[in-house]
Design a protein around this motif. Sequence first.
Motif, PDB file in Angstrom:
ATOM      1  N   GLN A 104       0.834  -1.202   0.000  1.00  0.00           N
ATOM      2  CA  GLN A 104       0.000   0.000   0.000  1.00  0.00           C
ATOM      3  C   GLN A 104       0.869   1.253   0.000  1.00  0.00           C
ATOM      4  O   GLN A 104       0.579   2.221  -0.709  1.00  0.00           O
ATOM      5  CB  GLN A 104      -0.917   0.018   1.225  1.00  0.00           C
ATOM      6  CG  GLN A 104      -2.025  -0.991   1.186  1.00  0.00           C
ATOM      7  CD  GLN A 104      -2.828  -0.988   2.480  1.00  0.00           C
ATOM      8  OE1 GLN A 104      -2.378  -0.504   3.513  1.00  0.00           O
ATOM      9  NE2 GLN A 104      -4.027  -1.534   2.419  1.00  0.00           N
ATOM     10  N   LEU A 105       1.934   1.222   0.789  1.00  0.00           N
ATOM     11  CA  LEU A 105       2.833   2.367   0.863  1.00  0.00           C
ATOM     12  C   LEU A 105       3.498   2.616  -0.490  1.00  0.00           C
ATOM     13  O   LEU A 105       3.572   3.756  -0.954  1.00  0.00           O
ATOM     14  CB  LEU A 105       3.885   2.141   1.952  1.00  0.00           C
ATOM     15  CG  LEU A 105       4.881   3.263   2.188  1.00  0.00           C
ATOM     16  CD1 LEU A 105       4.172   4.552   2.591  1.00  0.00           C
ATOM     17  CD2 LEU A 105       5.884   2.857   3.261  1.00  0.00           C
ATOM     18  N   GLN A 106       3.951   1.558  -1.138  1.00  0.00           N
ATOM     19  CA  GLN A 106       4.580   1.704  -2.453  1.00  0.00           C
ATOM     20  C   GLN A 106       3.582   2.247  -3.472  1.00  0.00           C
ATOM     21  O   GLN A 106       3.912   3.124  -4.269  1.00  0.00           O
ATOM     22  CB  GLN A 106       5.142   0.359  -2.935  1.00  0.00           C
ATOM     23  CG  GLN A 106       5.852   0.453  -4.274  1.00  0.00           C
ATOM     24  CD  GLN A 106       7.052   1.370  -4.241  1.00  0.00           C
ATOM     25  OE1 GLN A 106       7.882   1.268  -3.355  1.00  0.00           O
ATOM     26  NE2 GLN A 106       7.141   2.280  -5.190  1.00  0.00           N
ATOM     27  N   THR A 107       2.358   1.759  -3.418  1.00  0.00           N
ATOM     28  CA  THR A 107       1.322   2.244  -4.334  1.00  0.00           C
ATOM     29  C   THR A 107       1.055   3.729  -4.099  1.00  0.00           C
ATOM     30  O   THR A 107       0.954   4.509  -5.053  1.00  0.00           O
ATOM     31  CB  THR A 107       0.027   1.433  -4.144  1.00  0.00           C
ATOM     32  OG1 THR A 107       0.314   0.050  -4.389  1.00  0.00           O
ATOM     33  CG2 THR A 107      -1.064   1.901  -5.085  1.00  0.00           C
ATOM     34  N   CYS A 108       0.963   4.113  -2.838  1.00  0.00           N
ATOM     35  CA  CYS A 108       0.725   5.527  -2.520  1.00  0.00           C
ATOM     36  C   CYS A 108       1.890   6.405  -2.970  1.00  0.00           C
ATOM     37  O   CYS A 108       1.678   7.511  -3.471  1.00  0.00           O
ATOM     38  CB  CYS A 108       0.480   5.704  -1.022  1.00  0.00           C
ATOM     39  SG  CYS A 108      -1.142   5.153  -0.501  1.00  0.00           S
TER      40      CYS A 108
ATOM     41  N   SER B 104       0.003  12.750   0.875  1.00  0.00           N
ATOM     42  CA  SER B 104       1.129  12.784   1.819  1.00  0.00           C
ATOM     43  C   SER B 104       0.680  12.351   3.211  1.00  0.00           C
ATOM     44  O   SER B 104       1.392  11.614   3.901  1.00  0.00           O
ATOM     45  CB  SER B 104       1.728  14.186   1.888  1.00  0.00           C
ATOM     46  OG  SER B 104       2.236  14.569   0.639  1.00  0.00           O
ATOM     47  N   ARG B 105      -0.495  12.788   3.612  1.00  0.00           N
ATOM     48  CA  ARG B 105      -1.026  12.379   4.921  1.00  0.00           C
ATOM     49  C   ARG B 105      -1.313  10.879   4.944  1.00  0.00           C
ATOM     50  O   ARG B 105      -1.066  10.208   5.949  1.00  0.00           O
ATOM     51  CB  ARG B 105      -2.291  13.164   5.249  1.00  0.00           C
ATOM     52  CG  ARG B 105      -2.005  14.595   5.609  1.00  0.00           C
ATOM     53  CD  ARG B 105      -3.256  15.342   5.958  1.00  0.00           C
ATOM     54  NE  ARG B 105      -2.956  16.742   6.247  1.00  0.00           N
ATOM     55  CZ  ARG B 105      -3.854  17.686   6.298  1.00  0.00           C
ATOM     56  NH1 ARG B 105      -5.127  17.412   6.091  1.00  0.00           N
ATOM     57  NH2 ARG B 105      -3.500  18.928   6.559  1.00  0.00           N
ATOM     58  N   GLN B 106      -1.847  10.372   3.844  1.00  0.00           N
ATOM     59  CA  GLN B 106      -2.116   8.938   3.762  1.00  0.00           C
ATOM     60  C   GLN B 106      -0.810   8.149   3.887  1.00  0.00           C
ATOM     61  O   GLN B 106      -0.747   7.140   4.585  1.00  0.00           O
ATOM     62  CB  GLN B 106      -2.815   8.615   2.444  1.00  0.00           C
ATOM     63  CG  GLN B 106      -3.213   7.168   2.297  1.00  0.00           C
ATOM     64  CD  GLN B 106      -3.886   6.881   0.962  1.00  0.00           C
ATOM     65  OE1 GLN B 106      -3.942   7.733   0.080  1.00  0.00           O
ATOM     66  NE2 GLN B 106      -4.393   5.679   0.818  1.00  0.00           N
ATOM     67  N   ILE B 107       0.226   8.630   3.239  1.00  0.00           N
ATOM     68  CA  ILE B 107       1.534   7.974   3.326  1.00  0.00           C
ATOM     69  C   ILE B 107       2.057   8.033   4.758  1.00  0.00           C
ATOM     70  O   ILE B 107       2.572   7.037   5.281  1.00  0.00           O
ATOM     71  CB  ILE B 107       2.520   8.613   2.325  1.00  0.00           C
ATOM     72  CG1 ILE B 107       2.133   8.227   0.898  1.00  0.00           C
ATOM     73  CG2 ILE B 107       3.956   8.218   2.623  1.00  0.00           C
ATOM     74  CD1 ILE B 107       2.876   8.983  -0.180  1.00  0.00           C
ATOM     75  N   SER B 108       1.903   9.170   5.410  1.00  0.00           N
ATOM     76  CA  SER B 108       2.349   9.295   6.804  1.00  0.00           C
ATOM     77  C   SER B 108       1.611   8.318   7.708  1.00  0.00           C
ATOM     78  O   SER B 108       2.215   7.697   8.591  1.00  0.00           O
ATOM     79  CB  SER B 108       2.133  10.718   7.307  1.00  0.00           C
ATOM     80  OG  SER B 108       2.973  11.608   6.630  1.00  0.00           O
TER      81      SER B 108
ATOM     82  N   ASP C  38       3.271   5.322   9.859  1.00  0.00           N
ATOM     83  CA  ASP C  38       3.063   5.211  11.304  1.00  0.00           C
ATOM     84  C   ASP C  38       2.482   3.856  11.699  1.00  0.00           C
ATOM     85  O   ASP C  38       2.680   3.396  12.822  1.00  0.00           O
ATOM     86  CB  ASP C  38       2.138   6.327  11.800  1.00  0.00           C
ATOM     87  CG  ASP C  38       2.811   7.691  11.755  1.00  0.00           C
ATOM     88  OD1 ASP C  38       4.056   7.735  11.679  1.00  0.00           O
ATOM     89  OD2 ASP C  38       2.084   8.708  11.781  1.00  0.00           O
ATOM     90  N   SER C  39       1.757   3.221  10.777  1.00  0.00           N
ATOM     91  CA  SER C  39       1.135   1.938  11.107  1.00  0.00           C
ATOM     92  C   SER C  39       2.060   0.749  10.872  1.00  0.00           C
ATOM     93  O   SER C  39       1.696  -0.383  11.185  1.00  0.00           O
ATOM     94  CB  SER C  39      -0.147   1.754  10.291  1.00  0.00           C
ATOM     95  OG  SER C  39       0.158   1.494   8.935  1.00  0.00           O
ATOM     96  N   LEU C  40       3.238   1.001  10.318  1.00  0.00           N
ATOM     97  CA  LEU C  40       4.169  -0.103  10.085  1.00  0.00           C
ATOM     98  C   LEU C  40       4.638  -0.684  11.413  1.00  0.00           C
ATOM     99  O   LEU C  40       4.861   0.053  12.376  1.00  0.00           O
ATOM    100  CB  LEU C  40       5.378   0.375   9.273  1.00  0.00           C
ATOM    101  CG  LEU C  40       5.119   0.703   7.813  1.00  0.00           C
ATOM    102  CD1 LEU C  40       6.363   1.313   7.178  1.00  0.00           C
ATOM    103  CD2 LEU C  40       4.684  -0.519   7.041  1.00  0.00           C
ATOM    104  N   PRO C  41       4.780  -1.995  11.463  1.00  0.00           N
ATOM    105  CA  PRO C  41       5.255  -2.589  12.713  1.00  0.00           C
ATOM    106  C   PRO C  41       6.705  -2.196  12.971  1.00  0.00           C
ATOM    107  O   PRO C  41       7.500  -2.054  12.051  1.00  0.00           O
ATOM    108  CB  PRO C  41       5.136  -4.096  12.460  1.00  0.00           C
ATOM    109  CG  PRO C  41       5.135  -4.241  10.984  1.00  0.00           C
ATOM    110  CD  PRO C  41       4.549  -2.979  10.423  1.00  0.00           C
TER     111      PRO C  41
END
Length: 164
Positions: A7-11, A96-100, A104-107
Amino acid sequence: MADRLTQLQTCLDQLVEQFNATVNYINTSSEPSLLDEDPTSVSNIAASAPLPANQTQQGSTLGSNRQTVSPSTQAEAESNFENTINELSTDIILKSRQISMLIDSLPGIGVSPESQLKIIDDLSKELQSVEQEQVKKIQEKDKLLKWCESLIVEVATGISETRH
């Protein structure tokens, strides 16, 4: 659903596309501006110079491209440009907020390396015990399978003996 890294890479890919689209829109829709304060500076002269392939075309069409634009049309175009820029900027900020939030949710974020190593060690021990249990269950399954096979052979033998 995709994992958080995907998801992060897609964003991030989407953010790059948004930046590219915004720069392209600004490049194609805005009026050229000076690069520095002095209009006669080398950088401003170089930036406004035509490309070599376009020199002959611009020389012949330069006079025909100059049209008088009414102030209301120009104001409307500027307003439309500003609205579009605001919308594109908002999209970039939201992405950018979605990426942040994804980051933050990454383990492991906010967890010390020692704590992460302890978690890895605990998980490794748990994995070993689960693998041992799996081996036991496979052995139990094999025993039950042999027992079922012997029962089937007995039943088949009994049936064949009764028919003779």
